[in-house]
Design an enzyme around this catalytic site. Structure first.
Site, PDB file in Angstrom:
ATOM      1  N   PHE A 155       0.858  -1.197   0.000  1.00  0.00           N
ATOM      2  CA  PHE A 155       0.000   0.000   0.000  1.00  0.00           C
ATOM      3  C   PHE A 155       0.885   1.234   0.000  1.00  0.00           C
ATOM      4  O   PHE A 155       1.744   1.393   0.859  1.00  0.00           O
ATOM      5  CB  PHE A 155      -0.918   0.029   1.231  1.00  0.00           C
ATOM      6  N   ASP A 240       9.136   2.598   1.800  1.00  0.00           N
ATOM      7  CA  ASP A 240       7.975   3.355   2.254  1.00  0.00           C
ATOM      8  C   ASP A 240       7.813   3.055   3.742  1.00  0.00           C
ATOM      9  O   ASP A 240       7.298   2.006   4.132  1.00  0.00           O
ATOM     10  CB  ASP A 240       6.738   2.927   1.449  1.00  0.00           C
ATOM     11  N   LYS A 269       2.198   9.585   8.560  1.00  0.00           N
ATOM     12  CA  LYS A 269       1.468   9.123   9.743  1.00  0.00           C
ATOM     13  C   LYS A 269       2.070   9.658  11.049  1.00  0.00           C
ATOM     14  O   LYS A 269       1.867  10.800  11.383  1.00  0.00           O
ATOM     15  CB  LYS A 269       1.349   7.596   9.719  1.00  0.00           C
TER      16      LYS A 269
HETATM   17  C1  LIG Z   1      -0.993   5.212   5.070  1.00  0.00           C
HETATM   18  C2  LIG Z   1       0.077   4.839   4.143  1.00  0.00           C
HETATM   19  C3  LIG Z   1       0.327   5.596   2.977  1.00  0.00           C
HETATM   20  C4  LIG Z   1      -0.535   6.751   2.561  1.00  0.00           C
HETATM   21  O1  LIG Z   1      -0.488   7.815   3.447  1.00  0.00           O
HETATM   22  P1  LIG Z   1      -1.581   8.993   3.327  1.00  0.00           P
HETATM   23  O2  LIG Z   1      -1.178   9.961   4.384  1.00  0.00           O
HETATM   24  O3  LIG Z   1      -2.917   8.349   3.585  1.00  0.00           O
HETATM   25  O4  LIG Z   1      -1.490   9.525   1.961  1.00  0.00           O
HETATM   26  C5  LIG Z   1       1.404   5.227   2.186  1.00  0.00           C
HETATM   27  N1  LIG Z   1       2.178   4.186   2.505  1.00  0.00           N
HETATM   28  C6  LIG Z   1       1.969   3.432   3.611  1.00  0.00           C
HETATM   29  C7  LIG Z   1       2.898   2.297   3.923  1.00  0.00           C
HETATM   30  C8  LIG Z   1       0.901   3.727   4.457  1.00  0.00           C
HETATM   31  O5  LIG Z   1       0.675   2.972   5.538  1.00  0.00           O
END
Ligand SMILES: *Cc1c(COP(=O)(O)O)cnc(C)c1O
Length: 415
Positions: A155, A240, A269
């Site tokens: 994700f 990420d 986050k």
């Molecule tokens: C939540 C998340 C995103 C997206 O972040 P947003 O602030 O919702 O755009 C991207 N990568 C990972 C691994 C995430 O958990």
């Protein structure tokens, strides 16, 4: 829709007597664009590990705003940072330096060992920055290579490019045509990865622990292979760490578990503790953007920068990554002690990013039963439960969670 502007002035939510929760819910359903099925509650207040709804009901929060409110709800350090910064400078312009922006760049590069920081507001934006930087690297250094290999079940966000990067099968047919240039390979399968990389590849992008995908960690051996492959072919390695960064997995950054350093790391986050803030960190080698190629209105926004400084300082000073490790182990032992009685399996995760599987696909029912009992948990897929509480969670709150969870599982079984 009404075109009568004279009524606009008379529509004031606060001025009129309000019918409470039922009216809030009716207004929500009427005025909000539908994008999500939400339970029939309206959250009103938060403090520490708890949220309260408009009925005054209290919830023990093991979702933490989706691994966001790392310091708990409305912590003093965030309130004070916002107060102080709002009284000094709310917004200058993304085209000027400001003090908290410089301070946060310095703090994050020192903490992580990277050289350069770029700021944005959401995880998706930080990942967009990483994707653009990878393509720039391909254009400059790899003969125009533009493809990025990512993992199945990953994700990376909800913009078109980050949705295209995301390896979620239910998204494949959505919003066609997708942004081209992404290939998805199964995590921890070095052979598939080697087969996917060719002369068009400029980067490999992955989550060290897949969060939304259900808490699946990359193996150390696999990460070694990935790093070696990137070094041999001159590819950019992007981690990420939007969900795993800043203490969540029991180390400051998840890459530290196996000592595999990426070329680019994205954060989001937890970095803002609830305030919209994200970052992309990289090395001097990838300082490749020309003016105008990457930016945005809220890049280095002073309020966000002040909050980021306060949150990161707090995590470091209180060693919350170490606390996350200790509490993660404690909660894991607690879940293991329930496993036999309730048929829980594959208890997994690192630090305070934890998950387990249920014996039947009743995750959404269990989430509802827990919520009824005053506990917030997440079910990323029907058979999986994920826990990602604020990093400040205490042992007694963990015990409360385990008691509420087993109570809810008892009730579900009785049905
Ligand atoms: C939540 C998340 C995103 C997206 O972040 P947003 O602030 O919702 O755009 C991207 N990568 C990972 C691994 C995430 O958990």
């Amino acid at each position: 829709m009404s075109n009568d502007l004279s009524t606009a002035a008379s529509i004031g939510c606060a001025a009129e007597p309000h019918g409470g929760t039922a009216q809030w819910l009716a207004e929500a359903k009427q005025a909000l664009l539908f994008t999500a099925v939400r339970p029939d509650v309206v959250m009103e207040r938060g403090e520490g590990m708890y949220l309260w709804d408009t009925e005054g009901k209290r919830y023990l929060d093991f979702i933490g705003g989706w691994a966001v409110t790392c310091l708990g709800h409305s912590p003093a350090v965030i309130r004070e940072a916002l107060d102080r910064q709002a009284a000094t400078l709310v917004n200058a312009s993304p085209s000027f330096y400001n003090k908290p922006m410089i301070e946060l760049a310095k703090r994050l590069t020192q903490l992580s060992g990277f050289d350069k920081a770029f700021f944005a507001s959401t995880g998706a934006e930080a990942n967009e920055g990483a994707i653009k930087l990878a393509r720039k690297h391909g254009a400059l250094n790899l003969g125009g290579a533009y493809e990025i290999v990512t993992t199945v079940n990953s994700f990376h966000g909800r913009t078109l490019a980050t949705m295209s990067a995301t390896g979620k099968s239910s998204w494949e047919a959505l919003f066609a045509p997708k942004v081209p240039g992404f290939k998805h390979v199964p995590l921890n399968d070095a052979e598939s990865l080697l087969a996917a990389v060719d002369e068009r590849t400029c980067a490999i992008m992955l989550e060290p622990v897949q969060g939304e995908g259900g808490v699946h960690a990359a193996d150390a051996g696999y990460l070694h292979t990935v790093r070696k492959l990137c070094d041999e072919r001159g590819l950019m390695l992007i981690f990420d760490e939007v969900q795993t960064g800043l203490g969540r997995t029991g180390t400051m950054f998840a890459f530290e578990h196996d000592g595999i350093r990426p070329d680019v790391m994205t954060l989001g986050k937890g970095i803002g503790g609830g305030f919209p803030l994200s970052a992309m960190l990289t090395t001097s080698r990838f300082n490749l953007f020309e003016p105008g190629e990457q930016g945005g209105t809220y890049i280095g926004q002073p309020l966000a920068m002040a909050v980021g400084n306060a949150v990161v300082r707090e995590i470091v000073e209180r060693k919350l990554h170490e606390h996350a490790k200790e509490m993660g182990d404690y909660i894991t032992r607690g879940l293991e002690s329930l496993a036999n009685a309730y048929g829980l399996s594959r208890i997994r995760g690192k630090g305070l990013l934890l998950a387990f599987d249920l014996p039947a696909p009743r995750g959404p029912e269990l989430v509802a039963a827990c919520m009824e009992a005053g506990l917030l948990i997440n079910s990323p897929s029907p058979s999986t439960i994920r826990l990602m509480p604020p990093l400040i969670v205490s042992r007694s709150q963990a015990d409360d969670m385990l008691a509420l969870l087993s109570g809810a599982m008892d009730r579900l079984r009785a049905d």
